[in-house]
Enzyme design. Structure first.
Site, PDB file in Angstrom:
ATOM      1  N   LEU A  17       0.827  -1.212   0.000  1.00 34.02           N
ATOM      2  CA  LEU A  17       0.000   0.000   0.000  1.00 34.02           C
ATOM      3  C   LEU A  17       0.853   1.250   0.000  1.00 34.02           C
ATOM      4  CD1 LEU A  17      -2.634  -0.879   2.757  1.00 34.02           C
ATOM      5  CD2 LEU A  17      -3.072  -0.706   0.302  1.00 34.02           C
ATOM      6  N   GLY A  18       2.021   1.157   0.579  1.00 31.32           N
ATOM      7  CA  GLY A  18       2.850   2.349   0.676  1.00 31.32           C
ATOM      8  C   GLY A  18       4.155   2.032   1.355  1.00 31.32           C
ATOM      9  N   GLU A  19       4.987   3.046   1.355  1.00 30.92           N
ATOM     10  CA  GLU A  19       6.288   2.868   1.960  1.00 30.92           C
ATOM     11  C   GLU A  19       6.497   3.976   2.980  1.00 30.92           C
ATOM     12  OE1 GLU A  19       9.048   1.759  -0.888  1.00 30.92           O
ATOM     13  OE2 GLU A  19      10.505   1.163   0.634  1.00 30.92           O
ATOM     14  N   GLY A  20       6.969   3.603   4.139  1.00 30.38           N
ATOM     15  CA  GLY A  20       7.235   4.602   5.168  1.00 30.38           C
ATOM     16  C   GLY A  20       8.700   4.614   5.524  1.00 30.38           C
ATOM     17  N   PHE A  22      10.080   3.492   8.128  1.00 30.32           N
ATOM     18  CA  PHE A  22      10.550   2.328   8.869  1.00 30.32           C
ATOM     19  C   PHE A  22      10.268   1.001   8.181  1.00 30.32           C
ATOM     20  CE2 PHE A  22       9.579   5.827  11.693  1.00 30.32           C
ATOM     21  CZ  PHE A  22      10.848   6.046  12.206  1.00 30.32           C
ATOM     22  N   GLY A  23       9.598   1.066   7.051  1.00 33.37           N
ATOM     23  CA  GLY A  23       9.313  -0.173   6.364  1.00 33.37           C
ATOM     24  C   GLY A  23       8.137  -0.011   5.433  1.00 33.37           C
ATOM     25  N   LYS A  24       7.650  -1.152   4.934  1.00 36.64           N
ATOM     26  CA  LYS A  24       6.557  -1.105   3.978  1.00 36.64           C
ATOM     27  C   LYS A  24       5.223  -1.357   4.651  1.00 36.64           C
ATOM     28  CE  LYS A  24       9.073  -2.121  -0.185  1.00 36.64           C
ATOM     29  NZ  LYS A  24       9.464  -3.071  -1.215  1.00 36.64           N
ATOM     30  N   VAL A  25       4.184  -0.831   4.034  1.00 39.04           N
ATOM     31  CA  VAL A  25       2.828  -1.066   4.522  1.00 39.04           C
ATOM     32  C   VAL A  25       2.113  -1.925   3.484  1.00 39.04           C
ATOM     33  CG1 VAL A  25       0.673   0.035   5.238  1.00 39.04           C
ATOM     34  CG2 VAL A  25       2.851   1.190   5.664  1.00 39.04           C
ATOM     35  N   ASP A 159       3.827  15.966  14.911  1.00 37.47           N
ATOM     36  CA  ASP A 159       3.919  15.844  13.459  1.00 37.47           C
ATOM     37  C   ASP A 159       2.539  15.733  12.831  1.00 37.47           C
ATOM     38  OD1 ASP A 159       5.099  15.660  10.990  1.00 37.47           O
ATOM     39  OD2 ASP A 159       5.721  13.576  11.197  1.00 37.47           O
ATOM     40  N   ARG A 163      -0.671  14.325   5.688  1.00 45.30           N
ATOM     41  CA  ARG A 163      -0.019  13.076   5.259  1.00 45.30           C
ATOM     42  C   ARG A 163      -0.056  12.016   6.354  1.00 45.30           C
ATOM     43  NH1 ARG A 163       3.700  16.836   6.028  1.00 45.30           N
ATOM     44  NH2 ARG A 163       4.805  16.615   7.985  1.00 45.30           N
ATOM     45  N   ASN A 164      -0.269  12.438   7.606  1.00 47.66           N
ATOM     46  CA  ASN A 164      -0.319  11.503   8.733  1.00 47.66           C
ATOM     47  C   ASN A 164      -1.740  11.183   9.189  1.00 47.66           C
ATOM     48  OD1 ASN A 164       2.419  11.034   8.855  1.00 47.66           O
ATOM     49  ND2 ASN A 164       2.779  12.859  10.111  1.00 47.66           N
ATOM     50  N   ASP A 177      -0.662   8.215  12.320  1.00 49.86           N
ATOM     51  CA  ASP A 177       0.766   7.943  12.312  1.00 49.86           C
ATOM     52  C   ASP A 177       1.444   8.670  13.454  1.00 49.86           C
ATOM     53  OD1 ASP A 177       3.025   6.700  11.446  1.00 49.86           O
ATOM     54  OD2 ASP A 177       3.563   8.284  10.048  1.00 49.86           O
TER      55      ASP A 177
HETATM   56  P1  ADP Z   1       5.674   5.204   8.208  1.00 47.02           P
HETATM   57  O1  ADP Z   1       5.028   5.665   9.482  1.00 47.02           O
HETATM   58  O2  ADP Z   1       6.532   3.986   8.385  1.00 47.02           O
HETATM   59  O3  ADP Z   1       6.402   6.299   7.514  1.00 47.02           O
HETATM   60  P2  ADP Z   1       3.119   5.482   6.966  1.00 47.02           P
HETATM   61  O4  ADP Z   1       2.230   5.260   8.115  1.00 47.02           O
HETATM   62  O5  ADP Z   1       3.344   6.885   6.536  1.00 47.02           O
HETATM   63  O6  ADP Z   1       4.502   4.750   7.220  1.00 47.02           O
HETATM   64  O7  ADP Z   1       2.542   4.680   5.747  1.00 47.02           O
HETATM   65  C1  ADP Z   1       2.983   4.864   4.423  1.00 47.02           C
HETATM   66  C2  ADP Z   1       1.792   4.875   3.487  1.00 47.02           C
HETATM   67  O8  ADP Z   1       1.061   3.633   3.558  1.00 47.02           O
HETATM   68  C3  ADP Z   1       0.765   5.942   3.849  1.00 47.02           C
HETATM   69  O9  ADP Z   1       1.074   7.181   3.259  1.00 47.02           O
HETATM   70  C4  ADP Z   1      -0.541   5.358   3.312  1.00 47.02           C
HETATM   71  O10 ADP Z   1      -0.724   5.662   1.949  1.00 47.02           O
HETATM   72  C5  ADP Z   1      -0.340   3.864   3.484  1.00 47.02           C
HETATM   73  N1  ADP Z   1      -0.992   3.399   4.739  1.00 47.02           N
HETATM   74  C6  ADP Z   1      -0.461   3.416   5.979  1.00 47.02           C
HETATM   75  N2  ADP Z   1      -1.322   2.942   6.894  1.00 47.02           N
HETATM   76  C7  ADP Z   1      -2.444   2.600   6.225  1.00 47.02           C
HETATM   77  C8  ADP Z   1      -3.733   2.049   6.621  1.00 47.02           C
HETATM   78  N3  ADP Z   1      -4.004   1.760   7.900  1.00 47.02           N
HETATM   79  N4  ADP Z   1      -4.650   1.849   5.656  1.00 47.02           N
HETATM   80  C9  ADP Z   1      -4.376   2.152   4.363  1.00 47.02           C
HETATM   81  N5  ADP Z   1      -3.211   2.674   3.930  1.00 47.02           N
HETATM   82  C10 ADP Z   1      -2.242   2.905   4.837  1.00 47.02           C
END
Ligand code: ADP
Length: 305
Positions: A17-20, A22-25, A159, A163-164, A177
């Site tokens: 779904l996405g990349e953060g 600390f890792g991938k979601v 924060d 975006r969070n 987040d």
């Molecule tokens: P990190 O905290 O590790 O940086 P994020 O929480 O920002 O990661 O997540 C990265 C991306 O993944 C987000 O921008 C969002 O698009 C997707 N994502 C994160 N959590 C969810 C969720 N619970 N449901 C759907 N998409 C999510």
């Protein structure tokens, strides 16, 4: 705290779904999580690097997340720590982060959609086309509600930004987040020597100048979130570089009223941007005011802006 544990065999990954930072979601199916559902969709965060300090942070965050429970905070179901990667299990929010959601429902949506392929966001009760004033007020009220809860626990977010926040079915919005997400939105952060990245465009003067973060600095950031909502997700001070933005904020220049923003709402933003932290309107009052505006939206004509 009683962090819930999920078994590895109960998690079936579907896709990323996405990349953060600390890792991938990933989107995943999770079995035996809730008594009334055999399986359900969840979002799992997988920790990529498992150093000893990362492991400690992981457990600390899991304990914190277990305590934070509110209808406008993304639901945390637990962890899976059998082997690697370490996994956190969250409720799945089908429309993803609020910043992307705002952009995809604003004036630049057409351009964005072409880059993202077909299939996504078709039908299913999501507002098509641009968001209305009423939608924006509903979104803002929900973020404020989550912030009222955090403030009641004396939890400082540090924060808060669109975006969070995450968007689910039927325009449900939650704060989602706490671990500081700074990869894909890296231009929103400013590196201040070494590894510290600061979201300066969302920060009040006292946080920029003295690294002071409080419930009042979160209120300032909430004002910036309101501005993001009413600009369909523009970056605050997008016309300025990081150093120019710092200069502007510390000198007391304010973000301008967005074209579609009624004066009643701009007045709320300005009450968040008082230089003196104690002068900022308490988040509880801001929430009540927004709630009142949702019930009786102000009448405004876009052409007057
Ligand atoms: P990190 O905290 O590790 O940086 P994020 O929480 O920002 O990661 O997540 C990265 C991306 O993944 C987000 O921008 C969002 O698009 C997707 N994502 C994160 N959590 C969810 C969720 N619970 N449901 C759907 N998409 C999510």
């Amino acid at each position: 705290a009683g962090v819930h544990h999920v078994q590895r065999r109960d998690i079936v990954l579907k896709w990323e779904l996405g990349e953060g930072a600390f890792g991938k979601v990933f989107l995943a199916e999770c079995y035996n999580l809730l008594p009334e559902q055999e399986k359900m969709l969840v979002a799992v965060k997988a920790l990529k690097e498992v150093t000893e300090s990362a492991r400690l942070d992981f457990h600390r965050e899991a304990e914190l997340l277990t305590v934070l429970q509110h209808e406008h905070i993304v639901k945390f179901y637990g962890v899976c720590t059998e082997g690697e990667p370490l996994i956190m299990v969250f409720e799945y929010m089908k429309h993803g982060d609020l910043n992307r959601f705002l952009r995809s429902h604003g004036p630049d949506a057409k351009i964005l959609e072409q880059g993202q392929g077909q299939g996504e966001g078709q039908g299913q009760g999501q507002p098509r086309g641009q968001l209305t004033l009423s939608h924006m007020l509903q979104i803002a009220t929900q973020v404020a509600s989550g912030m009222v809860y955090l403030a009641s626990l004396h939890f400082v977010h540090r924060d808060l930004a669109t975006r969070n926040c995450l968007v689910g079915q039927d325009l449900v919005v939650k704060i989602g987040d706490f671990g500081m997400s700074r990869d894909i939105y890296s231009t929103d952060y400013y590196r201040v020597g070494g590894r510290t990245m600061l979201p300066i465009r969302w920060m009040p003067p006292e946080s920029i100048l003295y690294r002071k973060f409080t419930t009042e600095s979160d209120i300032w950031s909430f004002g910036v979130v309101l501005w993001e909502i009413f600009t369909y997700g523009k970056q605050p001070w997008y016309q300025l570089s990081n150093t120019e933005a710092i200069e502007c904020i510390t000198q007391g220049r304010e973000l301008e009223r967005p074209r579609t923003c009624p004066s009643e709402v701009y007045a709320i933003m300005q009450s968040c941007w008082q230089r003196e932290p104690q002068q900022r309107r308490p988040i509880k009052e801001i929430h009540s005011r927004l709630q009142a505006l949702v019930k009786t939206p102000p009448v405004y004509l876009d052409i007057l802006g």
